[in-house]
Enzyme design. Sequence first.
Site, PDB file in Angstrom:
ATOM      1  N   CYS A   2       1.176  -1.400  -0.182  1.00 30.58           N
ATOM      2  CA  CYS A   2       0.013   0.094  -0.194  1.00 30.58           C
ATOM      3  C   CYS A   2       1.072   1.454  -0.333  1.00 30.58           C
ATOM      4  CB  CYS A   2      -0.373  -0.223   1.431  1.00 30.58           C
ATOM      5  SG  CYS A   2      -1.914  -1.170   0.827  1.00 30.58           S
ATOM      6  N   ARG A  27       3.640  -0.451  -5.014  1.00 28.46           N
ATOM      7  CA  ARG A  27       3.311  -0.962  -4.057  1.00 28.46           C
ATOM      8  C   ARG A  27       2.022  -1.469  -3.403  1.00 28.46           C
ATOM      9  NH1 ARG A  27       6.089   1.823   0.188  1.00 28.46           N
ATOM     10  NH2 ARG A  27       5.280   1.631   1.776  1.00 28.46           N
ATOM     11  N   TRP A  74      -2.884  -2.540  -1.457  1.00 26.17           N
ATOM     12  CA  TRP A  74      -2.739  -4.231  -1.646  1.00 26.17           C
ATOM     13  C   TRP A  74      -3.774  -4.543  -0.311  1.00 26.17           C
ATOM     14  CZ3 TRP A  74      -1.118  -8.033   1.174  1.00 26.17           C
ATOM     15  CH2 TRP A  74      -0.881  -9.226   0.319  1.00 26.17           C
ATOM     16  N   ASN A 100      -1.573   2.438   5.483  1.00 25.59           N
ATOM     17  CA  ASN A 100      -0.744   0.747   5.202  1.00 25.59           C
ATOM     18  C   ASN A 100       0.075   0.222   6.186  1.00 25.59           C
ATOM     19  OD1 ASN A 100       3.030   1.202   4.240  1.00 25.59           O
ATOM     20  ND2 ASN A 100       1.570  -0.217   4.356  1.00 25.59           N
ATOM     21  N   GLY A 101      -0.063  -1.046   6.220  1.00 28.85           N
ATOM     22  CA  GLY A 101      -0.108  -1.824   7.894  1.00 28.85           C
ATOM     23  C   GLY A 101      -1.460  -3.394   7.953  1.00 28.85           C
ATOM     24  N   GLU A 493      15.747 -18.902  -9.253  1.00 26.15           N
ATOM     25  CA  GLU A 493      15.013 -17.503 -10.042  1.00 26.15           C
ATOM     26  C   GLU A 493      14.329 -17.284 -11.120  1.00 26.15           C
ATOM     27  OE1 GLU A 493      14.611 -14.452  -8.176  1.00 26.15           O
ATOM     28  OE2 GLU A 493      14.618 -13.131 -10.084  1.00 26.15           O
ATOM     29  N   LYS A 497      10.818 -15.737 -11.594  1.00 25.05           N
ATOM     30  CA  LYS A 497      10.112 -15.375 -12.487  1.00 25.05           C
ATOM     31  C   LYS A 497       8.495 -15.980 -13.082  1.00 25.05           C
ATOM     32  CE  LYS A 497      11.167 -12.422 -11.605  1.00 25.05           C
ATOM     33  NZ  LYS A 497      12.127 -12.273 -10.078  1.00 25.05           N
ATOM     34  N   GLU A 500       5.567 -15.978 -11.310  1.00 24.75           N
ATOM     35  CA  GLU A 500       5.592 -14.225 -10.957  1.00 24.75           C
ATOM     36  C   GLU A 500       4.649 -13.753 -12.022  1.00 24.75           C
ATOM     37  OE1 GLU A 500       8.342 -12.119  -8.222  1.00 24.75           O
ATOM     38  OE2 GLU A 500       9.563 -12.629  -9.636  1.00 24.75           O
ATOM     39  N   HIS A 516      15.151 -37.344  -6.773  1.00 26.88           N
ATOM     40  CA  HIS A 516      14.426 -37.015  -5.644  1.00 26.88           C
ATOM     41  C   HIS A 516      12.928 -37.640  -5.675  1.00 26.88           C
ATOM     42  CE1 HIS A 516      18.204 -39.684  -4.687  1.00 26.88           C
ATOM     43  NE2 HIS A 516      18.302 -37.846  -4.802  1.00 26.88           N
ATOM     44  N   LYS A 615       5.266  -5.282  -5.192  1.00 25.62           N
ATOM     45  CA  LYS A 615       7.000  -4.594  -5.304  1.00 25.62           C
ATOM     46  C   LYS A 615       7.473  -4.530  -4.443  1.00 25.62           C
ATOM     47  CE  LYS A 615      10.800  -3.717  -7.678  1.00 25.62           C
ATOM     48  NZ  LYS A 615      11.271  -4.928  -7.853  1.00 25.62           N
TER      49      LYS A 615
HETATM   50  C1  G6P Z   1       7.939  -8.760  -2.818  1.00 24.23           C
HETATM   51  C2  G6P Z   1       8.067  -9.137  -4.898  1.00 24.23           C
HETATM   52  C3  G6P Z   1      10.285  -9.223  -5.152  1.00 24.23           C
HETATM   53  C4  G6P Z   1      11.274  -9.162  -4.144  1.00 24.23           C
HETATM   54  C5  G6P Z   1      10.601  -9.488  -3.080  1.00 24.23           C
HETATM   55  C6  G6P Z   1      11.103  -8.749  -1.581  1.00 24.23           C
HETATM   56  O1  G6P Z   1       7.601 -10.198  -3.165  1.00 24.23           O
HETATM   57  O2  G6P Z   1       7.732  -8.768  -5.712  1.00 24.23           O
HETATM   58  O3  G6P Z   1      10.377  -8.913  -5.911  1.00 24.23           O
HETATM   59  O4  G6P Z   1      12.138 -10.014  -4.167  1.00 24.23           O
HETATM   60  O5  G6P Z   1       9.531  -8.606  -2.484  1.00 24.23           O
HETATM   61  O6  G6P Z   1      11.929  -7.165  -1.956  1.00 24.23           O
HETATM   62  P1  G6P Z   1      13.313  -6.830  -1.240  1.00 24.23           P
HETATM   63  O7  G6P Z   1      12.533  -4.881  -1.669  1.00 24.23           O
HETATM   64  O8  G6P Z   1      13.252  -6.945   0.120  1.00 24.23           O
HETATM   65  O9  G6P Z   1      14.348  -7.223  -2.030  1.00 24.23           O
END
Ligand code: G6P
Length: 620
Positions: A2, A27, A74, A100-101, A493, A497, A500, A516, A615
């Site tokens: 948020c 956010r 959010w 926000n929170g 990773e 991706k 996501e 396994h 994000k």
């Molecule tokens: C969210 C984002 C990810 C990010 C993660 C950690 O899940 O969507 O892309 O890797 O937070 O965020 P940070 O800002 O702590 O790297």
Amino acid sequence: MCGIVGYIGTRSAPEFLLEGLTRLEYRGYDSAGVAVQHNGEIGIRKKVGRVEELGKLLASKPVRGSVGIGHTRWATHGGISDVNSHPHVGGNGEVVLVHNGVIENYAKLKEQLQALGYVFRTATDSEVIAHLIAHHLEEQIKLGEDPESQETCLKAIELSLKKLKGTYGLGIIFRDVADTIFAVRLGSPLVIGVGKGEHFLASDASPLAGYTDEVVYLSDNETAVLRADHMEISHRDGGRLKPSVQTINQVTVDLDLGRFEHYMLKEIFEQPESIENCLRGRIDEDSATAKFGGLNIEPQDLRLVDRIVLTACGTSWHAGLVGEYLIEEFARIPVEVEYASELRYRNPPLSDRTMVFAITQSGETADTLAAMRECKRKGHKSLAICNVVGSTIAREADGGIYLHAGPEIGVASTKAFTSQCTALVMLALYLGRMRHLSYHAGKRIIAQLREMPDMVRRTLQCHDAVKEVANKYQGFDNFLYLGRLYNFPAALEGALKLKEISYIHAEGYPAAEMKHGPIALVDEETPSVFIIPRGSIYPKVMSNLEEIKARRGPVIAIACEGDHRIADLADDVIYVPEVDDFLQPIVTSVPLQLLAYHIALKRGCNVDRPRNLAKSVTVE
Ligand code: G6P
């Protein structure tokens, strides 16, 4: 998550709020809203969808005024709907706020307030705060306090905060108190922008770009009262605080997409420069080591460190895994990589000689911040590898390394990951050189590190090949990502991706461990992405690849230029330049980012704003 904005001054508040919310949209983008105060009334507009939708609503039903607050949501409590969008109204409209929170005890408070006759219009936890403040305001008025006084409102806020359990960043306005915004912080970031005859409020400094570079970061348990030409800050324990105004020179946001269709693609292509920026000024050729300006820890103290804990979430956690391999290989210091959400409650034994590194792009991730604070509380030196300058984690860490990757706007992290890996190579080199690593070994690492921007530039030439592969595999619903050693984190990773942004189920695994369990999933419908550059265990990964082929699983290989053998075995190959093992994730993650991007695009997904994600995750 948020995002919060606020404005008080002489400009048109809705204009600033809208622009600010657009910059904070990373956010959260479930819905957005504003509340603007004018002539003793508060006009509220809120709308499901992106800030753009709110913009359209404001164009057709404008609100006017030069005092206002705004929010991009959010969703945590309560579905995604117009009514659940912020701002929320308390009582009969005498209090309006954005939050926000998360309020953990909202259910109990809601019951109590309902029993007192307060009518809830939403399913959110935030509305509880609005009614609670309205309730305490009413009580103060009954006691004879002036409803139009700032002091009465402050008292009502303070009494309410005492009852809240959870986290909050709040922007609050009162119908009967003209030209004042109240801002409160506990656990969710808030920054105040100081202008000439105006003040700004925001969750981070990005909305302030172009308006002011003078800022005050609110700390936990602080409340600010903002008027156009005046600011007061007080602490919950009582007492006024002198605002510490800082000048930041990094208030810039580059919202320009340039030649790119999406921020994610732009950021993937920025990697040669972001890696270059991370390296700049940090190589000490004479001593064959790295140098950092902000670690704030003496070499002799660092020499005593006998264990390192790297803590992070999401993509940053994957970079942490790369860091573990690097630091253990170069510096021979045992490293543990902990999910911050686990570390904050797990209470593992940490000796006096343990050093903790939080890794974070945003510097605001709630779990990472909480884990770092927990370690600091226990007396451990806590440092951060962080991208966003002035973020909460950057400010609270004892020291650290900035990535200098520039703003990352695409929700799926790309350039931050490769910069984190680059910073970790330098950190491992630095720690290694004060231990076992020889001058010549240091020189070799530096020579290769310096080539990375060009190597990534060359890697990006695989773009057309990746597009073809994406076209071919876009219809599959399950993927395995397999790699070993440094490419195991890269596999994790790559799978993240794809999940996501294309909503395809993908699992990352150590290539040999696949026997396994995950191998049971392999058939013609489950492609495996093999990260198999030439390197120390290339033949071993090749055997794993054969095992998949023997079960008729389609294979996409990420392999080194000139590897012709792989072309006979894999169904498709994406070539990348050859680099040493420890630098491979920086190179191999690039085609994986592009693959996820193009598959998502082909499936019609919103690449920069994937569903359900944000994000910056500022709730635990
Ligand atoms: C969210 C984002 C990810 C990010 C993660 C950690 O899940 O969507 O892309 O890797 O937070 O965020 P940070 O800002 O702590 O790297």
